[in-house]
Scaffold this motif. Structure first.
Motif, PDB file in Angstrom:
ATOM      1  N   CYS A  22       0.853  -1.192   0.000  1.00  0.00           N
ATOM      2  CA  CYS A  22       0.000   0.000   0.000  1.00  0.00           C
ATOM      3  C   CYS A  22       0.888   1.241   0.000  1.00  0.00           C
ATOM      4  O   CYS A  22       2.094   1.148   0.256  1.00  0.00           O
ATOM      5  CB  CYS A  22      -0.933   0.015   1.209  1.00  0.00           C
ATOM      6  N   GLU A  58       2.821   4.436   1.177  1.00  0.00           N
ATOM      7  CA  GLU A  58       3.405   4.765   2.471  1.00  0.00           C
ATOM      8  C   GLU A  58       4.340   5.956   2.310  1.00  0.00           C
ATOM      9  O   GLU A  58       4.999   6.112   1.285  1.00  0.00           O
ATOM     10  CB  GLU A  58       4.170   3.575   3.054  1.00  0.00           C
ATOM     11  N   PRO A  68       2.337   1.390  -4.655  1.00  0.00           N
ATOM     12  CA  PRO A  68       2.433   0.062  -5.266  1.00  0.00           C
ATOM     13  C   PRO A  68       2.570   0.165  -6.781  1.00  0.00           C
ATOM     14  O   PRO A  68       1.997   1.062  -7.407  1.00  0.00           O
ATOM     15  CB  PRO A  68       1.096  -0.594  -4.879  1.00  0.00           C
ATOM     16  N   PHE A  79      -4.032   1.080  -7.348  1.00  0.00           N
ATOM     17  CA  PHE A  79      -4.351   1.209  -5.920  1.00  0.00           C
ATOM     18  C   PHE A  79      -5.290   2.397  -5.748  1.00  0.00           C
ATOM     19  O   PHE A  79      -5.479   3.203  -6.649  1.00  0.00           O
ATOM     20  CB  PHE A  79      -3.076   1.380  -5.087  1.00  0.00           C
ATOM     21  N   ASP A  96      -6.154   6.280  -0.714  1.00  0.00           N
ATOM     22  CA  ASP A  96      -4.978   5.891   0.057  1.00  0.00           C
ATOM     23  C   ASP A  96      -3.823   6.854  -0.204  1.00  0.00           C
ATOM     24  O   ASP A  96      -3.054   7.184   0.704  1.00  0.00           O
ATOM     25  CB  ASP A  96      -4.564   4.462  -0.299  1.00  0.00           C
TER      26      ASP A  96
END
Length: 217
Positions: A27, A29, A44, A48, A52
């Motif tokens: 995921c 970050e 990623p 995705f 996020d």
């Protein structure tokens, strides 16, 4: 604003440099450098969720506008691996809690996030039962449960072994974001499974860092 428009607006508001790299990560970050005044978001190398990515930008925004430790996790030199392992998940999830509070101010984005959050319910006990690190899974599951309750769109029973951790999150208003509440939330999360452990923000040269105290230490 749509999610894409909000992402663009937040990116334009940041004053530190921002780099986005594709990587083999599950995921998105973020890691921020107070010394270099920079943010690096690893995403990623597959499709995705845009929400996020916006969540990670929220860490960057809180880093620049509230405190750098919302977007990085430095410990003072000499901190033991054991102490780091105990403190890391409470620190990460406390920061995430305030980012979710930040996201809620954006009407359309908040509605999209609310719909996404509802899907998390199915992951609760699978995480706790299957995750090799039960401690990390329990904090993450309690965090997800608290978000569901906070959004008030799903009735989630707050009972059983997760209730103490869930109640700690719910007792801490995620907005407006304040560093004192952030540190207090970390310490309240630590106190549930590890009484006597706490963190304190200190200055280590030209950056902020966490000092961990342990029982009798």
């Amino acid at each position: 604003m749509t999610t894409n428009e909000r992402i663009e607006a937040v990116q334009k508001s940041l004053t530190w440099s921002l780099q986005v790299d594709e990587a083999e990560v599950p995921c998105a970050e973020i890691s921020s450098s107070e010394r270099l005044r920079s943010h690096t978001i690893r995403i990623p190398n597959r499709p995705f969720g845009k929400l996020d990515f916006l969540h990670e930008l929220g860490h960057a925004w809180l880093c620049e506008n509230v405190h750098p430790l919302f977007s990085t996790c430095h410990f003072v030199p000499g901190t033991s691996r054991h102490a780091r392992d105990i403190a890391l998940e409470p620190i990460r999830h406390a920061a995430d809690w305030f980012v979710e509070g930040w996201l809620r101010q954006f009407g359309r984005v908040a509605a999209d996030r609310r719909a996404e959050v509802k899907q998390w319910g199915e992951e609760f006990w699978r995480l706790v039962q299957e995750h090799e690190d039960r401690y990390a899974a329990m904090i993450h599951t309690a965090y997800c449960r608290a978000i569901l309750i906070h959004y008030r769109d799903m009735q989630v029973e707050s009972s059983g072994s997760l209730k103490p951790l869930t109640d700690v999150f719910l007792a801490c208003p995620p907005s407006p974001p304040q560093f004192e509440n952030f540190q207090a939330l970390i310490n309240a999360l630590l106190a549930v499974p590890h009484p006597g452990y706490s963190v304190l923000r200190v200055r280590e040269g030209d950056i902020s860092a966490w000092l961990i105290t342990s029982p009798g230490g």
